[in-house]
Scaffold this motif. Structure first.
Motif, PDB file in Angstrom:
ATOM      1  N   TYR A  61       0.444   1.053  -2.922  1.00 52.91           N
ATOM      2  CA  TYR A  61       0.717   0.597  -1.560  1.00 52.91           C
ATOM      3  C   TYR A  61       1.476  -0.714  -1.521  1.00 52.91           C
ATOM      4  O   TYR A  61       1.880  -1.170  -0.457  1.00 52.91           O
ATOM      5  CB  TYR A  61      -0.589   0.514  -0.758  1.00 52.91           C
ATOM      6  N   PHE A  62       1.684  -1.344  -2.688  1.00 49.01           N
ATOM      7  CA  PHE A  62       2.427  -2.605  -2.735  1.00 49.01           C
ATOM      8  C   PHE A  62       3.888  -2.353  -3.080  1.00 49.01           C
ATOM      9  O   PHE A  62       4.226  -1.311  -3.646  1.00 49.01           O
ATOM     10  CB  PHE A  62       1.762  -3.561  -3.726  1.00 49.01           C
TER      11      PHE A  62
ATOM     12  N   TYR B  19      -9.632  -0.848   0.672  1.00 47.74           N
ATOM     13  CA  TYR B  19      -9.011  -0.515   1.945  1.00 47.74           C
ATOM     14  C   TYR B  19      -8.224  -1.678   2.555  1.00 47.74           C
ATOM     15  O   TYR B  19      -7.114  -1.499   3.058  1.00 47.74           O
ATOM     16  CB  TYR B  19     -10.073  -0.023   2.930  1.00 47.74           C
ATOM     17  N   ALA B  21      -6.900  -4.264   1.028  1.00 48.32           N
ATOM     18  CA  ALA B  21      -5.703  -4.544   0.218  1.00 48.32           C
ATOM     19  C   ALA B  21      -4.611  -3.516   0.473  1.00 48.32           C
ATOM     20  O   ALA B  21      -3.419  -3.849   0.485  1.00 48.32           O
ATOM     21  CB  ALA B  21      -6.067  -4.571  -1.264  1.00 48.32           C
ATOM     22  N   MET B  22      -4.987  -2.259   0.681  1.00 50.34           N
ATOM     23  CA  MET B  22      -3.978  -1.243   0.990  1.00 50.34           C
ATOM     24  C   MET B  22      -3.239  -1.598   2.271  1.00 50.34           C
ATOM     25  O   MET B  22      -2.010  -1.474   2.354  1.00 50.34           O
ATOM     26  CB  MET B  22      -4.644   0.127   1.136  1.00 50.34           C
ATOM     27  N   GLY B  25      -0.844  -4.350   1.508  1.00 48.05           N
ATOM     28  CA  GLY B  25       0.303  -3.853   0.746  1.00 48.05           C
ATOM     29  C   GLY B  25       1.310  -3.155   1.642  1.00 48.05           C
ATOM     30  O   GLY B  25       2.527  -3.353   1.505  1.00 48.05           O
TER      31      GLY B  25
END
Lengths: 272, 272, 272
Positions: A61-62, B19, B21-22, B25
């Protein structure tokens, strides 16, 4: 690969102690423009397996060029190697203990460097905090454009860890619980594709210990309040949840003992 | 309205899982310059009421043009709408389940958009993680100058939730506890103005269950160590605290049962 | 001193409530370019001693010119002073209750200012949240180049707190536990130098309550799984750890009672 300027951190340090902040201070001392994002600091102490799945699930996701630092390192200071990895357009920095293995395993092409060039470390390296003295400065230098090649020498044999996979045996699909999330949802290692191929449109019955789940839905409110259901979650994995409740409370197990619990999927109407 | 470039996040996801961090991102993949600030990820699971009061209390401290993402969404994936709101010079993005109602209720002018333009979403939208696939990208696009109008179609009937208000009855001022903070302080829904108008300079007696508080002060050290006092807190609400102690421990209730407890304010000398 | 643009935050606020986010909102409203980094928000409620050691241990890892805000302030609103400090090329902002004393004590030259210039505060200052209304805006102004001198008037008598030091008595080196970290490691106040000078190469025996540790190593895996060992940690302090276990569990004490426990170091072969 062009660095994105972003560094993510995943550790088992918790948030009470100063350790995470020290890492961030070291990074910003080298690259004041770096953006540091926490993935989680609540990996169970020393659980390489849990950390490996977490970073595997989160990194895509990054933006490409992000540096992911993973410090779950119960053998810190021993002769285990320190590595930096380039794979799937992302960088990874951490101990060579298998924490990046699920990612390496899924990609044919990768570069793994043994970190030996100590000019990219802090001047003094302790025995017990390589996160601060090696991984933090190396990650900061990567965001500044230092190449992977200049960090050390390539290795071909990074440490592998066993990742449990779902398998079919005598007509039953077996998996296991790999995570219990904040909502008490039970995440399994059974992927949507395996699940659908096995069932081929038969309705499923899912058994975990003494819990039997016959409802399969898409969203939590597909069942009544307090009722369990199975669903394919946003990571394409089979998950057991309870609408407005905690599926983990239905297992009659201590929370520390739930990971690894066997999950059995049968086709409804099957005789065991 | 000119975006400030800041996005705040408030969820009930906790900090252990990937979650949050997603979401970060996804935001940084769209706008690498966005500043993402956590408000709290420890809203009680599914508590729209708690989240609604928290974002209402916190948003005014951020610069105008900030985007506030709130994901407390127990009905994720159902037919509840996803919305973006412009009110009081701030943007809000989240589910249409009442979480922004206390803010909308306090302002005459607001714009509420039903999020229907899926070109601002991630390409694949799952059933159970709209925070990642809808709210994150929409908030990032807002920081890049995408207008509210381009996100969907306006609605006039956002979901309302009941917010308990203090009221006077037979000479007693009734309120309730709406939050217990990290220090065990009991925050009520009785506003300074209501409190002062009711008392009109009579000294108060405050009763919560079996706890009676007769001391009214300004700061915690106005009473002896271990003694309870009432004060008007920094959000202008009546609060019960204990100097160097936890008022919540005096209630003889489980911590999960304290929210909603009735608070009675009498004028000293009153006969009940 | 040139500001680095970084502000660190250390509080006892926890992460559930909106207090930390309010501070960040105020900072970003004054300096949108400030970088705010959390040190910890889980200092035990009101523990000035714990906070003082934590900021002392952490600040040197940040770049010169960083502003460190410390809010552990059980007497908030009383007549205790609010201060800003310049020492060792860093700025510190917080209550004058001893929280910066360990840092001041170690440096000959420092400037301590009593914060009296309220044009650098928020317009309304409450009785119970000076972190938001004074420390946050003052720290933001420091990152913008406002000088320490313009914030108030110099004081010569900042509040001191007692810091327990190790001492030798009748042939035994006495210290105490000052921190229990996330891994259950017991960090003492015995510095590497004191430890080595005392032992002068004799092997140590370390006693904490009913726990006796005879193994001295460098890394956790120097002993068998579950076995305790003593080591000098990455902050040069004597630490008791257990390989793949929690040393704190070996003390037969409630976790809240471990800080302050006496640590005795003897030379092996010594008669008590």
């Amino acid at each position: 690969m062009k660095p994105s300027g972003i560094i993510t951190l995943m550790t088992d340090f918790g948030l009470r102690d100063p350790y995470v902040a020290m890492i961030k201070g070291v990074i910003l001392s080298i690259n004041p423009e770096a953006k540091v994002i926490d993935i989680s600091h609540q990996v169970s102490a020393g659980s390489i397996f849990q950390g490996a799945l977490l970073i595997r699930e989160t990194y895509p996701y990054f933006p490409p060029g992000t540096v992911h630092v993973a410090v779950v390192d119960p053998s810190v200071g021993s002769d285990r190697r320190l590595i930096a990895v380039e794979v799937d357009n992302h960088f990874f920095v951490g101990p060579d203990n298998g924490i990046f293995w699920p990612i390496l395993q899924e990609h044919d092409i990768s570069k793994v460097m043994h970190l030996t060039e100590d000019r990219y470390f802090l001047p003094v390296v302790s025995y017990t905090f390589h996160g601060r003295e090696v991984f933090a400065p190396v990650s900061a230098h990567l965001t500044l454009g230092v190449t992977l090649e200049s960090l050390g020498s390539p290795i071909e044999d990074p440490v592998a860890i066993a990742i449990p996979v779902a398998r079919e045996k005598e007509g039953v699909l077996y998996g296991e619980i790999i995570r219990v999330d904040n909502f008490g949802n039970l995440i399994t290692n059974i992927h949507q594709q395996e699940f659908e191929e096995y069932l081929s449109s038969a309705p499923p019955v899912i058994e975990i210990g003494n819990l039997t789940v016959k409802k399969f839905g898409f969203i939590f409110v597909d069942v009544e309040e307090g009722e369990p259901l199975a669903l394919i979650n946003s990571s394409q994995l089979l998950e057991i949840a309870v609408n407005l409740g905690r599926a983990s409370d239905y297992l009659e197990k201590e929370s520390g003992e739930i990971i690894g619990t066997m999950v059995r999927v049968r086709k409804s109407g099957n005789v065991l």
